[in-house]
Write a protein that holds these residues in place. Sequence first.
Motif, mmCIF file in Angstrom:
data_model
loop_
_atom_site.group_PDB
_atom_site.id
_atom_site.type_symbol
_atom_site.label_atom_id
_atom_site.label_comp_id
_atom_site.label_asym_id
_atom_site.label_seq_id
_atom_site.Cartn_x
_atom_site.Cartn_y
_atom_site.Cartn_z
ATOM 1 N N HIS A 94 0.104 11.974 -20.054
ATOM 2 C CA HIS A 94 1.456 12.403 -19.718
ATOM 3 C C HIS A 94 1.592 12.298 -18.202
ATOM 4 O O HIS A 94 0.907 13.011 -17.474
ATOM 5 C CB HIS A 94 1.719 13.841 -20.177
ATOM 6 N N GLY A 95 2.450 11.409 -17.736
ATOM 7 C CA GLY A 95 2.607 11.209 -16.299
ATOM 8 C C GLY A 95 1.340 10.704 -15.644
ATOM 9 O O GLY A 95 1.077 11.002 -14.487
ATOM 10 N N GLY A 96 0.532 9.941 -16.385
ATOM 11 C CA GLY A 96 -0.683 9.377 -15.823
ATOM 12 C C GLY A 96 -1.903 10.283 -15.915
ATOM 13 O O GLY A 96 -2.982 9.912 -15.488
ATOM 14 N N ALA A 154 2.718 6.047 -2.867
ATOM 15 C CA ALA A 154 3.833 6.854 -3.362
ATOM 16 C C ALA A 154 3.722 7.056 -4.872
ATOM 17 O O ALA A 154 4.028 8.144 -5.387
ATOM 18 C CB ALA A 154 5.159 6.193 -3.011
ATOM 19 N N ARG A 155 3.272 6.041 -5.578
ATOM 20 C CA ARG A 155 3.101 6.154 -7.037
ATOM 21 C C ARG A 155 2.031 7.192 -7.375
ATOM 22 O O ARG A 155 2.211 8.026 -8.262
ATOM 23 C CB ARG A 155 2.729 4.788 -7.605
ATOM 24 N N ILE A 156 0.918 7.162 -6.664
ATOM 25 C CA ILE A 156 -0.147 8.140 -6.898
ATOM 26 C C ILE A 156 0.340 9.547 -6.579
ATOM 27 O O ILE A 156 0.080 10.493 -7.330
ATOM 28 C CB ILE A 156 -1.403 7.771 -6.085
ATOM 29 N N GLY A 212 -4.064 8.669 -10.132
ATOM 30 C CA GLY A 212 -4.061 9.963 -9.461
ATOM 31 C C GLY A 212 -5.150 10.059 -8.422
ATOM 32 O O GLY A 212 -6.116 9.304 -8.442
ATOM 33 N N SER A 213 -4.982 11.023 -7.513
ATOM 34 C CA SER A 213 -5.964 11.173 -6.440
ATOM 35 C C SER A 213 -7.121 12.074 -6.836
ATOM 36 O O SER A 213 -8.116 12.152 -6.123
ATOM 37 C CB SER A 213 -5.278 11.732 -5.195
ATOM 38 N N GLY A 214 -7.019 12.763 -7.952
ATOM 39 C CA GLY A 214 -8.084 13.651 -8.411
ATOM 40 C C GLY A 214 -7.576 14.526 -9.527
ATOM 41 O O GLY A 214 -6.417 14.454 -9.918
ATOM 42 N N PRO A 239 0.818 -1.228 0.000
ATOM 43 C CA PRO A 239 0.000 0.000 0.000
ATOM 44 C C PRO A 239 0.847 1.272 0.000
ATOM 45 O O PRO A 239 0.481 2.261 -0.623
ATOM 46 C CB PRO A 239 -0.823 -0.113 1.286
ATOM 47 N N ASN A 240 1.981 1.253 0.686
ATOM 48 C CA ASN A 240 2.853 2.422 0.708
ATOM 49 C C ASN A 240 3.447 2.700 -0.661
ATOM 50 O O ASN A 240 3.573 3.853 -1.073
ATOM 51 C CB ASN A 240 3.965 2.246 1.742
#
Length: 131
Positions: free
Chosen positions: A89-91, A34-36, A116-118, A29-30
Amino acid sequence: MRMTKAGFTLVEIMIVVLIIALLSAIAIPNVLRARINAHDASAQAALKTIATAMETYLSTNSVYPPNTTALIGVTPPYLQVDYFDGNPHGGFTFTVDTLNASIYSVTAAPASVNLGSGSYTITTGSVLVKN
């Protein structure tokens, strides 16, 4: 003469497997979080780069560009990367919400839920907000 067998017992192997499973349950999960966070930071940096290009175009031409091609199709270009080509680009995918001579609004949305988170929007004057 007595012979001893060398090796691990089943209990020892099970304990090692259990320890590895616990460590991975904590670490995975960490790593995903970190990826997000990295994708979010990349999107914010790209939006700031786009805003800098818009503001630089404004200072040179007294108006914002008529379209995003005007930022890329000049020599030297205001933007080195075409963020508006529809590819992630970068997700994140970048879209222009508003662009005219006096205002602009650009949104970065995650290409998928896991990236991404939003979404983020940057508007005239380089105002960055999370949607």
